[in-house]
Design a protein around this motif. Structure first.
Motif, short mmCIF file in Angstrom:
data_model
loop_
_atom_site.label_atom_id
_atom_site.label_comp_id
_atom_site.label_asym_id
_atom_site.label_seq_id
_atom_site.Cartn_x
_atom_site.Cartn_y
_atom_site.Cartn_z
N PHE A 106 0.83 -1.20 0.00
CA PHE A 106 0.00 0.00 0.00
C PHE A 106 0.87 1.24 0.00
O PHE A 106 1.96 1.25 0.54
CB PHE A 106 -0.92 0.01 1.23
N CYS A 107 0.34 2.31 -0.57
CA CYS A 107 1.07 3.57 -0.63
C CYS A 107 1.08 4.28 0.73
O CYS A 107 1.90 5.16 0.96
CB CYS A 107 0.49 4.48 -1.71
N SER A 108 0.18 3.89 1.63
CA SER A 108 0.11 4.53 2.94
C SER A 108 -0.52 3.58 3.96
O SER A 108 -1.22 2.63 3.60
CB SER A 108 -0.73 5.81 2.88
N GLU A 109 -0.28 3.89 5.20
CA GLU A 109 -0.88 3.12 6.30
C GLU A 109 -2.40 3.29 6.29
O GLU A 109 -3.14 2.35 6.59
CB GLU A 109 -0.30 3.56 7.64
N ALA A 110 -2.88 4.47 5.94
CA ALA A 110 -4.33 4.71 5.89
C ALA A 110 -5.00 3.79 4.87
O ALA A 110 -6.09 3.26 5.13
CB ALA A 110 -4.61 6.17 5.55
N HIS A 111 -4.35 3.56 3.74
CA HIS A 111 -4.94 2.67 2.73
C HIS A 111 -4.86 1.21 3.18
O HIS A 111 -5.76 0.43 2.89
CB HIS A 111 -4.26 2.87 1.38
N ARG A 112 -3.82 0.85 3.92
CA ARG A 112 -3.75 -0.51 4.47
C ARG A 112 -4.91 -0.72 5.45
O ARG A 112 -5.55 -1.76 5.46
CB ARG A 112 -2.42 -0.77 5.17
N GLU A 113 -5.19 0.28 6.26
CA GLU A 113 -6.29 0.18 7.21
C GLU A 113 -7.64 0.09 6.50
O GLU A 113 -8.50 -0.69 6.90
CB GLU A 113 -6.27 1.36 8.17
N ALA A 114 -7.83 0.86 5.44
CA ALA A 114 -9.08 0.80 4.67
C ALA A 114 -9.25 -0.58 4.06
O ALA A 114 -10.34 -1.16 4.09
CB ALA A 114 -9.08 1.88 3.58
N PHE A 115 -8.18 -1.13 3.52
CA PHE A 115 -8.20 -2.47 2.94
C PHE A 115 -8.56 -3.49 4.01
O PHE A 115 -9.37 -4.39 3.78
CB PHE A 115 -6.82 -2.78 2.35
N GLY A 116 -7.97 -3.36 5.20
CA GLY A 116 -8.22 -4.29 6.28
C GLY A 116 -9.67 -4.32 6.74
O GLY A 116 -10.18 -5.35 7.18
N LYS A 117 -10.37 -3.20 6.61
CA LYS A 117 -11.77 -3.13 7.02
C LYS A 117 -12.70 -3.82 6.04
O LYS A 117 -13.75 -4.33 6.42
CB LYS A 117 -12.19 -1.68 7.18
N ASN A 118 -12.32 -3.85 4.73
CA ASN A 118 -13.18 -4.45 3.73
C ASN A 118 -12.35 -4.89 2.52
O ASN A 118 -12.45 -4.28 1.45
CB ASN A 118 -14.28 -3.48 3.30
N PRO A 119 -11.52 -5.91 2.66
CA PRO A 119 -10.62 -6.30 1.56
C PRO A 119 -11.35 -6.73 0.29
O PRO A 119 -10.83 -6.51 -0.81
CB PRO A 119 -9.79 -7.44 2.13
N GLU A 120 -12.54 -7.29 0.42
CA GLU A 120 -13.27 -7.75 -0.77
C GLU A 120 -13.58 -6.60 -1.73
O GLU A 120 -13.73 -6.80 -2.93
CB GLU A 120 -14.58 -8.45 -0.38
N GLU A 121 -13.66 -5.39 -1.20
CA GLU A 121 -13.94 -4.21 -2.02
C GLU A 121 -12.76 -3.91 -2.97
O GLU A 121 -12.95 -3.30 -4.01
CB GLU A 121 -14.19 -3.01 -1.12
N TYR A 122 -11.54 -4.33 -2.59
CA TYR A 122 -10.35 -3.93 -3.32
C TYR A 122 -9.66 -5.05 -4.11
O TYR A 122 -8.76 -4.76 -4.89
CB TYR A 122 -9.34 -3.32 -2.35
N VAL A 123 -10.04 -6.29 -3.90
CA VAL A 123 -9.39 -7.39 -4.65
C VAL A 123 -10.27 -7.84 -5.78
O VAL A 123 -11.50 -7.72 -5.75
CB VAL A 123 -9.03 -8.58 -3.73
N ASP A 124 -9.63 -8.36 -6.83
CA ASP A 124 -10.38 -8.83 -8.00
C ASP A 124 -10.93 -10.21 -7.76
O ASP A 124 -10.39 -11.05 -7.18
CB ASP A 124 -9.49 -8.85 -9.23
#
Length: 58
Positions: free
Chosen positions: A40-58
């Motif tokens: 991730f480009c930032s810790e904030a984006h890692r945290e967003a991914f951690g809350k809902n990873p299905e939103e960001y993976v193909d």
């Protein structure tokens, strides 16, 4: 070069000790999900991914 799954920005995964920079802040944030590693480009984006990873993976 990997891209941040949240924003699509290229993520420099060069370890700080391999560059002229020595600060830990230059290392990307990372996470594991479903057997895959993500950078991730930032810790904030890692945290967003951690809350809902299905939103960001193909």
């Amino acid at each position: 070069m990997p891209t941040c799954p949240v924003c699509g920005m290229d993520v420099d995964v060069t370890a700080p000790e391999e560059t002229d920079y020595r600060e830990e802040s230059y290392a990307p944030a990372t996470a594991e999900y479903d057997g895959e590693s993500y950078a991730f480009c930032s810790e904030a984006h890692r945290e967003a991914f951690g809350k809902n990873p299905e939103e960001y993976v193909d």
